[in-house]
Structure formats: structure tokens, C-alpha cells
Design a protein around this motif. Sequence first.
Motif, PDB file in Angstrom:
ATOM      1  N   SER A  66     -15.135  11.328  -2.616  1.00 13.01           N
ATOM      2  CA  SER A  66     -15.154   9.962  -2.069  1.00 13.01           C
ATOM      3  C   SER A  66     -14.155   9.086  -2.800  1.00 13.01           C
ATOM      4  O   SER A  66     -13.453   8.262  -2.182  1.00 13.01           O
ATOM      5  N   MET A  67     -14.056   9.258  -4.101  1.00 11.64           N
ATOM      6  CA  MET A  67     -13.073   8.507  -4.876  1.00 11.64           C
ATOM      7  C   MET A  67     -11.654   8.871  -4.447  1.00 11.64           C
ATOM      8  O   MET A  67     -10.774   8.014  -4.347  1.00 11.64           O
ATOM      9  N   MET A  68     -11.408  10.157  -4.174  1.00  8.65           N
ATOM     10  CA  MET A  68     -10.103  10.586  -3.675  1.00  8.65           C
ATOM     11  C   MET A  68      -9.788   9.921  -2.336  1.00  8.65           C
ATOM     12  O   MET A  68      -8.645   9.504  -2.093  1.00  8.65           O
ATOM     13  N   LEU A  69     -10.777   9.841  -1.466  1.00  8.96           N
ATOM     14  CA  LEU A  69     -10.560   9.187  -0.173  1.00  8.96           C
ATOM     15  C   LEU A  69     -10.186   7.716  -0.358  1.00  8.96           C
ATOM     16  O   LEU A  69      -9.339   7.180   0.369  1.00  8.96           O
ATOM     17  N   GLY A  70     -10.812   7.064  -1.321  1.00  2.00           N
ATOM     18  CA  GLY A  70     -10.435   5.688  -1.621  1.00  2.00           C
ATOM     19  C   GLY A  70      -9.001   5.586  -2.109  1.00  2.00           C
ATOM     20  O   GLY A  70      -8.255   4.674  -1.722  1.00  2.00           O
ATOM     21  N   SER A  71      -8.586   6.532  -2.951  1.00  2.00           N
ATOM     22  CA  SER A  71      -7.211   6.547  -3.434  1.00  2.00           C
ATOM     23  C   SER A  71      -6.225   6.787  -2.301  1.00  2.00           C
ATOM     24  O   SER A  71      -5.166   6.156  -2.223  1.00  2.00           O
ATOM     25  N   LEU A  72      -6.563   7.717  -1.389  1.00  4.41           N
ATOM     26  CA  LEU A  72      -5.689   7.994  -0.243  1.00  4.41           C
ATOM     27  C   LEU A  72      -5.595   6.777   0.671  1.00  4.41           C
ATOM     28  O   LEU A  72      -4.533   6.486   1.240  1.00  4.41           O
ATOM     29  N   CYS A  73      -6.699   6.063   0.814  1.00  6.34           N
ATOM     30  CA  CYS A  73      -6.690   4.830   1.598  1.00  6.34           C
ATOM     31  C   CYS A  73      -5.734   3.812   0.968  1.00  6.34           C
ATOM     32  O   CYS A  73      -4.959   3.145   1.671  1.00  6.34           O
ATOM     33  N   TYR A  74      -5.776   3.712  -0.346  1.00  5.32           N
ATOM     34  CA  TYR A  74      -4.870   2.792  -1.052  1.00  5.32           C
ATOM     35  C   TYR A  74      -3.404   3.170  -0.823  1.00  5.32           C
ATOM     36  O   TYR A  74      -2.578   2.310  -0.481  1.00  5.32           O
ATOM     37  N   THR A  75      -3.058   4.442  -1.017  1.00  3.84           N
ATOM     38  CA  THR A  75      -1.666   4.855  -0.855  1.00  3.84           C
ATOM     39  C   THR A  75      -1.201   4.669   0.587  1.00  3.84           C
ATOM     40  O   THR A  75      -0.035   4.327   0.831  1.00  3.84           O
ATOM     41  N   ALA A  76      -2.102   4.879   1.557  1.00  7.79           N
ATOM     42  CA  ALA A  76      -1.740   4.675   2.958  1.00  7.79           C
ATOM     43  C   ALA A  76      -1.435   3.200   3.225  1.00  7.79           C
ATOM     44  O   ALA A  76      -0.462   2.867   3.917  1.00  7.79           O
TER      45      ALA A  76
ATOM     46  N   ARG B 196       0.793  12.802   2.921  1.00  4.23           N
ATOM     47  CA  ARG B 196       2.076  13.463   2.632  1.00  4.23           C
ATOM     48  C   ARG B 196       3.077  13.204   3.752  1.00  4.23           C
ATOM     49  O   ARG B 196       4.267  12.987   3.495  1.00  4.23           O
ATOM     50  N   TYR B 197       2.605  13.230   4.998  1.00  2.64           N
ATOM     51  CA  TYR B 197       3.494  12.982   6.140  1.00  2.64           C
ATOM     52  C   TYR B 197       4.045  11.561   6.091  1.00  2.64           C
ATOM     53  O   TYR B 197       5.251  11.336   6.278  1.00  2.64           O
ATOM     54  N   LEU B 198       3.168  10.584   5.844  1.00  2.14           N
ATOM     55  CA  LEU B 198       3.614   9.198   5.791  1.00  2.14           C
ATOM     56  C   LEU B 198       4.564   8.960   4.624  1.00  2.14           C
ATOM     57  O   LEU B 198       5.520   8.189   4.740  1.00  2.14           O
ATOM     58  N   GLU B 199       4.325   9.645   3.503  1.00  8.85           N
ATOM     59  CA  GLU B 199       5.201   9.486   2.352  1.00  8.85           C
ATOM     60  C   GLU B 199       6.608  10.008   2.663  1.00  8.85           C
ATOM     61  O   GLU B 199       7.607   9.367   2.326  1.00  8.85           O
ATOM     62  N   ARG B 200       6.690  11.175   3.301  1.00 12.04           N
ATOM     63  CA  ARG B 200       8.005  11.711   3.666  1.00 12.04           C
ATOM     64  C   ARG B 200       8.716  10.799   4.663  1.00 12.04           C
ATOM     65  O   ARG B 200       9.934  10.601   4.589  1.00 12.04           O
ATOM     66  N   LYS B 201       7.955  10.231   5.585  1.00 14.68           N
ATOM     67  CA  LYS B 201       8.538   9.330   6.567  1.00 14.68           C
ATOM     68  C   LYS B 201       9.093   8.077   5.899  1.00 14.68           C
ATOM     69  O   LYS B 201      10.190   7.600   6.239  1.00 14.68           O
TER      70      LYS B 201
ATOM     71  N   THR C  21       2.997   3.548  -7.076  1.00 16.09           N
ATOM     72  CA  THR C  21       2.869   4.871  -6.474  1.00 16.09           C
ATOM     73  C   THR C  21       2.324   5.884  -7.471  1.00 16.09           C
ATOM     74  O   THR C  21       1.458   6.704  -7.143  1.00 16.09           O
ATOM     75  N   ILE C  22       2.827   5.836  -8.704  1.00 20.40           N
ATOM     76  CA  ILE C  22       2.352   6.765  -9.731  1.00 20.40           C
ATOM     77  C   ILE C  22       0.870   6.540 -10.007  1.00 20.40           C
ATOM     78  O   ILE C  22       0.096   7.494 -10.155  1.00 20.40           O
ATOM     79  N   MET C  23       0.452   5.276 -10.075  1.00 20.64           N
ATOM     80  CA  MET C  23      -0.962   4.983 -10.321  1.00 20.64           C
ATOM     81  C   MET C  23      -1.835   5.468  -9.170  1.00 20.64           C
ATOM     82  O   MET C  23      -2.948   5.974  -9.386  1.00 20.64           O
ATOM     83  N   GLY C  24      -1.335   5.316  -7.938  1.00 22.62           N
ATOM     84  CA  GLY C  24      -2.084   5.830  -6.804  1.00 22.62           C
ATOM     85  C   GLY C  24      -2.234   7.336  -6.861  1.00 22.62           C
ATOM     86  O   GLY C  24      -3.303   7.881  -6.591  1.00 22.62           O
ATOM     87  N   ARG C  25      -1.151   8.030  -7.239  1.00 23.23           N
ATOM     88  CA  ARG C  25      -1.217   9.483  -7.379  1.00 23.23           C
ATOM     89  C   ARG C  25      -2.148   9.876  -8.517  1.00 23.23           C
ATOM     90  O   ARG C  25      -2.848  10.891  -8.431  1.00 23.23           O
ATOM     91  N   ALA C  26      -2.135   9.078  -9.592  1.00 26.00           N
ATOM     92  CA  ALA C  26      -3.023   9.382 -10.712  1.00 26.00           C
ATOM     93  C   ALA C  26      -4.486   9.321 -10.282  1.00 26.00           C
ATOM     94  O   ALA C  26      -5.299  10.173 -10.673  1.00 26.00           O
TER      95      ALA C  26
ATOM     96  N   VAL D  93      -0.458   0.903   0.991  1.00 27.62           N
ATOM     97  CA  VAL D  93       0.779   0.540   0.300  1.00 27.62           C
ATOM     98  C   VAL D  93       1.990   1.115   1.023  1.00 27.62           C
ATOM     99  O   VAL D  93       3.024   0.451   1.172  1.00 27.62           O
ATOM    100  N   SER D  94       1.882   2.356   1.511  1.00 28.64           N
ATOM    101  CA  SER D  94       2.985   2.970   2.245  1.00 28.64           C
ATOM    102  C   SER D  94       3.290   2.194   3.526  1.00 28.64           C
ATOM    103  O   SER D  94       4.456   1.951   3.859  1.00 28.64           O
ATOM    104  N   TYR D  95       2.254   1.805   4.241  1.00 26.85           N
ATOM    105  CA  TYR D  95       2.440   1.001   5.459  1.00 26.85           C
ATOM    106  C   TYR D  95       3.101  -0.324   5.122  1.00 26.85           C
ATOM    107  O   TYR D  95       4.017  -0.787   5.826  1.00 26.85           O
ATOM    108  N   HIS D  96       2.672  -0.937   4.033  1.00 31.18           N
ATOM    109  CA  HIS D  96       3.247  -2.223   3.611  1.00 31.18           C
ATOM    110  C   HIS D  96       4.718  -2.067   3.256  1.00 31.18           C
ATOM    111  O   HIS D  96       5.548  -2.924   3.593  1.00 31.18           O
ATOM    112  N   GLN D  97       5.064  -0.970   2.587  1.00 30.23           N
ATOM    113  CA  GLN D  97       6.460  -0.740   2.227  1.00 30.23           C
ATOM    114  C   GLN D  97       7.323  -0.527   3.463  1.00 30.23           C
ATOM    115  O   GLN D  97       8.464  -1.000   3.526  1.00 30.23           O
ATOM    116  N   ARG D  98       6.794   0.197   4.457  1.00 37.10           N
ATOM    117  CA  ARG D  98       7.568   0.407   5.680  1.00 37.10           C
ATOM    118  C   ARG D  98       7.772  -0.907   6.421  1.00 37.10           C
ATOM    119  O   ARG D  98       8.853  -1.161   6.959  1.00 37.10           O
TER     120      ARG D  98
END
Length: 531
Positions: A354-364, A31-36, A209-214, A366-371
Motif C-alpha cells: 500500500s505504501m508503494m502504491l502511494g509512492s507510485l501515485c506521487y510519481t505519477a 515506467r511508461y509515463l517516465e519514458r514518455k 524524482t530520487i525521493m519518489g524512487r526511494a 509529479v510526472s503529469y505536472h512536469q509534462r
Amino acid sequence: MKLTNPNPDSFYESQLILLSVICVFFLVLDRYLERKTRAQQYAAGASLRDRDAADDRLESGKAAGGPVGGALGGAHAMKTLTRQYLVVYAIVMGADWLQGPYVYSLYREQYQFPERLVAVLFVTGFVSAGLAAPLVGVWADQHGRRKLCLVFCITYTLACLCISVPSLPILLVGRFLGGTSTSILFSAFESWLISSGTSLGLPPADLSTIMGRATLVNGVVATAAGVLSNQLVKRTGGNFVAPFGASAVLLVVAWVVIKLTWTENYGAGGGSGAGAGTGTATQVEQDVFQVKRLGKAWNIVRQDPLLLVLGLTQTCFEGSMYLFVFLWVPSLQEHARTPASLPLGYIFSSFMISMMLGSLCYTAIVSYHQRKSSAKAPSGHTTTTTASSPMSTYDSSLTLHAKLSSLVCATSALALAMSVARQEEHVRFWAFCLFEACVGMYYPVQGTLRGTLISNEHRATLSSLFRVPLNIFVVVSLLTGVSSARRAVLTASALMLGLSSLMTGAVIVDRAEEVGVVGGGGQNVNSKALE
């Protein structure tokens, strides 16, 4: 003197708590990285608006609709679509996951069926899914994705009712309905989302992003479903049917929500008005099973190495995942101290976290790549990517997802190999958790690749076509005697995932930039060829 654990649930309860704490930490960090990231994008847009404000007012008075205004409008559209999709997705996936921990135990322990017959029941579901998969995609494109999602709620509810009757013919009917429903669940819903996002003008990054949240929501719901199913079984005196009744209730709720909040969308030639006066509607009626359309779809896939590898990855990964559904319970019981008292609901919830952790890893990632892309963007360009945007950022995003797909397959192969090489119950548990983390990354990565490489008009048709070899692979594996050859099946799955990782790296990663240029926004499939 050999000591025994007085509470067989204690290990898995402690691991569930540990995984939950880790997941909460990474969720807060996400959430912090997304707001940033949003703050950086807003600042970049505001700077561009200030620089061009005078010219906008002089030329056409479009200052209010500049980059920031457009970004805000896009953000509102994305927020609305995210809410519409995730609410329904959470409900239907909750209904699906409620059944997960106790399907095998219901057949094997409560109904006392031999394991060979249990395998036949599973095979029935996969055969029906394989037969329905190509037709489901065509019908979704032609008659409407929303309509087929409503049909899913009905057929899956009937499947839940059938499974509560300990009669083999009725159980087979339930498995048939369940397999057909699964084909709809993993094709029509995603196609509705991508088509709706495309019609709203959302860039691929927003859909990603929507797919990652899903996937994240899926993990939360699945975790809750595992705990709830465990409690339902306990409160009903060990009745494994209870979670299926709760699943049916959720499916009824999903039907109501879809009916009230979703709008319809179609593929090429679909809809009541499509094809009027052109004979398209008549052709659809004459070719109910769409054999010609499916044949043309197969020709396109056969002639495109990228789509072949995409289908290979789906077959290897999802096939291994479905076999894992059948294998994880007996694999853990094989070397457990108290096989009959394993807390399957808690174990299942651990897998889902564990699946959620994988999803959070993905969003992190992608977020880093976008920045990084934002920081490297040339002056005068925003980082929002559309079909008309500069292709460099888009191509790098496609390449990123191709590399992630290869990495996910390689890591999942390592996890399954570890579960084969080590026989300790706790080591197998953590190997399975690693595999589930790969599942959490796989779905948004593969969904983004499908959304990029397959045209919107025929997305459901081609996505469903990929499920045919997937179901054949699973059926053949089950019929060869999974119960007597668990190690061989897990080893074969690990080898196929390793092959898929190498093929993805050799084909999709190397050609990602070329596809971006040729496809003009990543739409690599020639839509006209299927019409």
C-alpha cells in the motif's frame, strides 16, 4: 450454525496477492509515463539545440555542450547518485523493516512482558530519539553526514543484538541505541542525498524524482522484509528474535557499502578544513552539544510560519505513524476471529505494498505536472529547473507539493477515523492500508518541501530539530495508556492530522509563490544566522 474460517491466513494472503497485482500494474504504467516524459524533454532539448546550433558554433563552439549535452551530463550524474543512494537506502531500510512486524509480539508474547512494560520499552526508544535528534543534526552538519551514517550502522547493529537478550536492562539499552539510530536514519541520510545532489547541480525536480524512487524502493524492500520475517519466524519454530539477527547482518553490509561508495559532505562550518584560522573549529569543540546553534535554529523556526507549519506536519503525521506501529497489531487482534494466529508478516507486507502504491501515485502526479509544465514552457526555455531558471515552473512545483502535503494529511486523518468508526477486522485492515498509502506519498512530498524551504548548510540540524516535538508527542501518548485508550489515541491522531492539513493549506500553499521569489530557489532559511 456459525461457520469459522479453516485457514485464518487465506484472507490476508488473497489481499496481499490482489495488492501485488495492482502494484505491478501501476509500476508498469509509471515506467511508461517516465519514458514518455523523458522523450518529450529530449525532443524539446533537441529542437532548441538545432535552432541555436549555428550561433553556438560561431560564438564559442558550444554546440556539443548545448541543452542536450547538458541534459545528458545531468542525467549521468543523477543516475550515479540514484544508484549510490538507493543501494544503501534499500539495505538500511530492509534492516529496519525486518524488525517491524514482530517488535510488539517479541516483547508481549515471547518475553511475556505486560503491555504497560512494553509501552515503557517503546517510550525509551522515543525518548532517546527525541534527546538525540537535535544533536544528531548538528553532528551530521559539523562532522559529516557519511560518517554519521556509518555510526548508524554500528549502533543499530548493537540494538539488534541487545533485543535478543530477554533481560530488561539490556533491552532498555537496546531501545536507547535503537532510538538514537532512528534519529540518524531519518535525518543524516536525506541530508547526504540533498547535499550531494546540490553539489552536482541537480535541479529540485531530479531530487524529487530520487525521493519518489526511494519511497518506491522502500515499499518493495519492506514488502519483501515482511514476507522474509514471517518465514524466518516459521522456520525457527516461532522465534521472534530471528528477524533481528537478519537485520544485524544487513546493517554490516550497509556499513561496507557506505564506506566504499559514498563521499563525505558537510554543513556550514563542517569538515577538517572548515573554520581553519577563524576559530570555528575551536568553538565547535568548546560547545560539544551546540546549545547556541540549536537556540539560533529554534529562533529561525519560531519566526517563520512556513517552517512552523512544516514542523507541525512532521510532528502530527510521523507521530501518528509511530503510534500506529504500536497500535496496529492489537487493533486488528481486538476483533479478529483468531487473534493469536494472525499472519503478521503477510499483513505487514500488505501495508508496505500500500505504501508503494502511494509512492507510485506521487510519481505519477509529479510526472503529469512536469509534462504539463513542459507543454506550457515558453519558446527558448527548457523545463529543467535550477536556481537561475525562471521561477514560474519552480513556484508551481512548490505549490504542488504543498497541496499534496495537505491532501495526504487529510486522507490519513480520514483513514484513522474510519478505523475508529468501524470495528470489523477487514474494514480496519483496509483503513490501515489507506493510511500506509498516505505514508508512501508523505515521505517524498515532505522531503521535497524540506529540501526547498531549508538551506543545505543546516538541513540536518533543522530537520532533526523538528523531531523533538514529534518524540514528545509520541512519548506522552504512550505514557497516557495507549492499550486502554486505543480509540481515543487514534481519534486524537485523526484530529491532529486534520488540523495539520488545514494549516498547510492556509499557510504553505498560500505563500508558496512568495517564498519562491524571496528565497531565490526556495532556500528560505538564512544560513548566516546559524553560523
